[in-house]
Design an enzyme around this catalytic site. Structure first.
Site, mmCIF file in Angstrom:
data_model
loop_
_atom_site.group_PDB
_atom_site.id
_atom_site.type_symbol
_atom_site.label_atom_id
_atom_site.label_comp_id
_atom_site.label_asym_id
_atom_site.label_seq_id
_atom_site.Cartn_x
_atom_site.Cartn_y
_atom_site.Cartn_z
ATOM 1 N N SER A 68 0.806 -1.227 0.000
ATOM 2 C CA SER A 68 0.000 0.000 0.000
ATOM 3 C C SER A 68 0.840 1.278 0.000
ATOM 4 O O SER A 68 0.304 2.361 -0.208
ATOM 5 C CB SER A 68 -0.959 0.022 1.187
ATOM 6 O OG SER A 68 -0.258 0.207 2.400
ATOM 7 N N LYS A 105 1.118 4.001 7.027
ATOM 8 C CA LYS A 105 0.397 4.894 6.115
ATOM 9 C C LYS A 105 0.902 6.314 6.336
ATOM 10 O O LYS A 105 1.572 6.622 7.314
ATOM 11 C CB LYS A 105 -1.116 4.891 6.385
ATOM 12 C CG LYS A 105 -1.812 3.556 6.189
ATOM 13 C CD LYS A 105 -1.961 3.196 4.746
ATOM 14 C CE LYS A 105 -2.748 1.918 4.546
ATOM 15 N NZ LYS A 105 -1.993 0.698 4.740
#
Length: 151
Positions: A68, A105
């Site tokens: 991701s 993230k």
């Protein structure tokens, strides 16, 4: 953002830090063109502890799984150097604990809300709601990875 520790904190896949006493030759620069006798340009010894780790007591390594964050240059199997003593700010890449699950993230604050944003088009941003069980576990300060060509 919660700053309280929970029992889940101990489940992060941590690679233990031992004082790295590696002093390697440090070259001022290496041309990407024709080879040169680089040994002629050794400037000093590079201590990776001093270069990569600012707060040893608050720093840990963690290995990445998943893709991701490839848009930020973070790939599966990379090792992240994470400093827990740093206060996370908007646009930092962080290790976060959200609803009992760890994730890496980009932490973004916009329109009055915190978001955990991936850096890959296949993944959607996650809004951190006020009622979420959420904690920033640390700020990613460096990424260690072997260079390779993406498929």
């Amino acid at each position: 953002m919660s700053n309280t520790k929970s029992e889940a904190d101990t489940r992060v896949p941590v690679i233990e830090i031992s004082q790295i006493q590696t002093h390697l030759p440090y070259f001022q620069s290496v041309p990407a063109g024709f080879p040169s006798p680089a040994d002629d340009y050794v400037e000093e010894q590079l201590n990776l502890d001093k270069y990569l780790i600012k707060n040893p007591a608050a720093t840990f390594f963690v290995r990445v799984s998943g893709d991701s964050m490839t848009g930020a240059g973070i790939y599966p199997e990379d090792i992240l150097i994470v400093d827990r003593s740093l206060q996370a700010k908007s646009n930092d890449v962080v290790i976060a604990l959200l609803e009992g699950e760890f994730t890496v993230k980009r932490l973004v604050y916009e329109q009055g809300h915190y978001w955990l944003k991936p850096e890959h088009a296949s993944f959607k941003p996650i809004q951190v709601l006020a009622e979420s069980d959420f904690q920033v576990w640390g700020v990613v300060t460096n990424v260690i990875h072997k260079p390779y060509v993406l498929k």
